[in-house]
Design an enzyme around this catalytic site. Sequence first.
Site, PDB file in Angstrom:
ATOM      1  N   HIS A   1     -93.028  -5.015  -5.123  1.00 47.05           N
ATOM      2  CA  HIS A   1     -94.196  -4.944  -4.928  1.00 47.05           C
ATOM      3  C   HIS A   1     -95.172  -5.638  -4.018  1.00 47.05           C
ATOM      4  CE1 HIS A   1     -98.210  -3.445  -7.680  1.00 47.05           C
ATOM      5  NE2 HIS A   1     -98.578  -3.259  -6.795  1.00 47.05           N
TER       6      HIS A   1
ATOM      7  N   GLU B   1     -95.013  -5.884  -1.090  1.00 46.42           N
ATOM      8  CA  GLU B   1     -95.761  -5.646  -0.099  1.00 46.42           C
ATOM      9  C   GLU B   1     -97.517  -5.741   0.371  1.00 46.42           C
ATOM     10  OE1 GLU B   1     -99.088  -2.409  -0.826  1.00 46.42           O
ATOM     11  OE2 GLU B   1     -96.952  -2.186  -2.559  1.00 46.42           O
ATOM     12  N   HIS B   2     -98.219  -7.288  -1.332  1.00 44.72           N
ATOM     13  CA  HIS B   2     -99.250  -7.039  -0.730  1.00 44.72           C
ATOM     14  C   HIS B   2     -98.947  -8.681   0.339  1.00 44.72           C
ATOM     15  CE1 HIS B   2    -101.497  -5.194  -4.468  1.00 44.72           C
ATOM     16  NE2 HIS B   2    -100.438  -4.724  -4.671  1.00 44.72           N
TER      17      HIS B   2
ATOM     18  N   GLU C   1    -101.608 -13.405  -4.748  1.00 45.90           N
ATOM     19  CA  GLU C   1    -101.544 -11.057  -4.857  1.00 45.90           C
ATOM     20  C   GLU C   1    -100.309 -11.503  -5.479  1.00 45.90           C
ATOM     21  OE1 GLU C   1    -102.785  -9.100  -2.621  1.00 45.90           O
ATOM     22  OE2 GLU C   1    -104.509 -10.381  -1.844  1.00 45.90           O
TER      23      GLU C   1
ATOM     24  N   GLU D   1    -103.161  -6.045 -12.040  1.00 48.09           N
ATOM     25  CA  GLU D   1    -102.818  -5.088 -11.775  1.00 48.09           C
ATOM     26  C   GLU D   1    -101.621  -3.585 -12.765  1.00 48.09           C
ATOM     27  OE1 GLU D   1    -100.813  -1.602  -8.336  1.00 48.09           O
ATOM     28  OE2 GLU D   1    -100.974  -3.576  -7.350  1.00 48.09           O
TER      29      GLU D   1
END
Length: 961
Positions: free
Chosen positions: A75, A78-79, A151, A176
């Site tokens: 994840h 990905e950022h 991130e 998040e």
Amino acid sequence: MVQLQSLIDSWKPGKSVHGYTVVESRHIKELELDAIRLKHDKTGAEHLHIARDDSNNVFGVGFATPPENSAGVPHILEHTTLCGSRSYPVRDPFFKMLNRSMATFMNAYTASDYTLYPFSTTNPVDYKNLRNVYMDAAFFPHLRELDFKQEGWRLEHENPSDKESPIVFKGIVYNEMKGQMADAGYLFYSKMQQYMFPGTTYAHNSGGDPANITDLTHAELVHFHKTHYHPSNARFYTYGNFPLEESLETINSKLQEFSPITPPSAEKIVKPFESPRRVALTCPIDPMSSADKQTKMSVSFLTNKATDTFEGFGLRILSDLLTDGHASPMYQALIESNLGSEYSANTGYDSSTMVSSLAIGVQGMKTEDIAKVEETITNVLKKVQQEGVDPKRIEAIVHQMELGQKHKTSFFGMSLMQGLSSGWFNGCNPVDLLELNKNIERLKTEIAAGPFFQNLISKYLLNNPHKLVFTMTPSPDYGAEVAANETTRLMGKTSVLTNADKEAIYQQGQALLKNQEKVEDVSCLPTLKVDDISKKAKTFSLEHSAVGSVPVQWRPTSTNGITYFRGISVIPGLTPEQKQYLPLFTDSLTSLGTQNRAMSEIDDEIRLYTGGIRVSPFLSTSHSSIDRTEEGVSFSSYCLDRNQDRMYDLLGSLVRETNFDNVDKLRTLIQGNASALSNSVADSGHVFARTNAGSHLTPAGQASELYGGMSQVQFMNVLSQKEDLSEVSQRLKEIAALAIKRSSLRLALTCGDDQMSSNEKVVQQFISRLDVTPADAIAQTAFTPSFENSFFELPYGINFTSKCLRGVPYTHEDGAKLQILASLMSNLYLHREIREKNGAYGGGAGYAPTGGLFSFYSYRDPSPQKTLSTYEDSVRWVLDRSEFTEQELAEAKLSIFQRMDAPVSAAEEGMVVFTEGITDEMRQTRREQLLKVTSADIKDVALRYLLDQQSSHCILGDKQK
């Protein structure tokens, strides 16, 4: 069709083109497409091309990214991948391309064992631009440590410029996932997965658990990219009517830099249980729901390997037969009986893993009913295994599949890719997954030959030792324990820091701030121009007539043999109390049944003859005044042309004959709605915050809050605790007496030219049965704006905020300027301040063209007070700038036209004039106004509408913040 067939003829297996070899080519008649599967000769990269006569073309590149732990490396990668690359060395090319493109979709997402980077667009130049940016980001990212810190996670002073402020955890993904883990449904599903697949990659959270994210290092991230983001581990997907050869040539030129590797292996096959297992965990208490009904549980079974596509097809249908709809046995035994308010988040057939699973469970139940729910599930399975399945319900599911093949949405290609991805990454031939008709024909043969579904139940659900009974019960200490864990982890890292370490943390914070503030040269990024925007709005040929006294809008067009129907019934003068009941009323029409027929029987017919019937509150703001609204009920359906009479009969019986005295079904409906609304807040808190903040400013804002805001959440939870529902039943009857009268009705139909006459006949019959009593002429009460602040305490450990101000109606020339102002503020200021600096997952500004409200929002925000100050600062930022450049204005306009010009399905063509009364002439005027907005216009409306103007605020979240 001839063109597609010739494409198959020219792409035979074995053909070599641009470094690829064709593996397979197949025509899928039922979906009107050709599927071509290729392999890259040098690296082994797989490529699936779907050729179809569709202008909304899709590109996607994905990688198998099975995690080895729950630190969230897939994840966070990905950022970080989207934070600059070799050919595009700017800080966030992904977000900047959002405003330099006319993409109809742009995103990236991390699944449990793969990561995908897709986009779609109708513009060939845009397609090439975005493909270059996406591929460069995926294969050649910078992966700078500062970007990883921003991130992913970092230690930083609460105030980065103050060495005396405490050191805390920060990071976009960190915050998040704090919000994600506060979502009760996500928490339940992810923890269940951990215990269902022990010893495999699926036991880890690919998104990242905050408790583990702070263990991830930058070096581990870089290593993961090197070993996983490689063509040998990649899948490419292209869809639409752009030429395949050009895509292959471009992709091949990028892949030539790579030599083949053996992709990393991961354990995806769980060792089967020797006997069923039980796991019981705790979860946070929901302050809005009944305290004694917050337990969740499910019974999960390991099923087939993903590569057995027909077995998976059968199990998916079995899952629907067991759980979907009012007639399903699990719904009647678990939900209608009020053992639970709704199904658990994991209920259904799950094919996202290499070995699939099927789960049945409930939430909103009492802890003491756990054993009873498990026993009920087992008894229902035994009964269905013994008695079989009603053939009519199987026929209804097959009908839905047939209808689904014909009902093409504007995002068909993207939906297709998302549906294929899990199977493809787990060894399936993706083309096999497209052949629905082949599976349907085999299913009919299997059913004729023997007890097909009963055998599946015996094999997988009754005689399967790999069974997990998973429960979550609310604990008043859960939130405190999570917070204490974070404090302990933080202390563990800060207590060993030397003075040099602390200085390094401070300097890192300063470097990050400097990086975020840096004005970049983004000329390396490709962009469309304002000249690429069509000067003319797309229009649709409409016809208008009256059937009886009811106005009807017709959209004659090619619909692939489907009739689409929509009706609006205006209800003037609803009281605030009636408005709060209106969502329950509209849901009742498709939930309670009639005096003569049970809802289970009606529901079967809805599935057998239509694509579903939807009823909801209707709300529209006048295009000429934001203080005038139109409210009432909207209802819609669609069907194969051969079933028009059935569809209108079903609509008519529900509208006229719903049994509001069926309090048992009403109680089930209320409890399910209350549970669903409460569960949605954690995922969509920014929407609830914005709705509440806007509720004080316009009549439409006030109605939106009553229909679907925090007021509705609280109202439904109050109703869910009522023992006596006779008063509720009476309120629904009162609304029924006001709703759906001939005098307040208007209809819209979309169908083929040859179906207009047949539709008119059945519409006439439908109308003839409606109440002819004229609607009472009630003047709208004058609305007076108020400016208030609201706070809702929720146990999320993360926050959502909003600020709203009044704007202007759709036809006012300042509306276009406010729209572009919101885009400029979001992209040039708020994104940096709220997301990059403050660590919130998202934030920005928006202007609702039809609603007339200017709003700010933040999503999963660790510092809400700071964000509220940022909203104020953003206005001064606009006014302090000398001017906005032509490029900045162009990007703001592109971002708006991207949404305005996105393709729509046939069912949506012409609906703006039907629902909002906005004519083609009004739309064209708005288009011209947007195109000519200048820098001076932006500063002018910021000064007049935003600076020192009265506003309303709302925060959802942590009281301590």
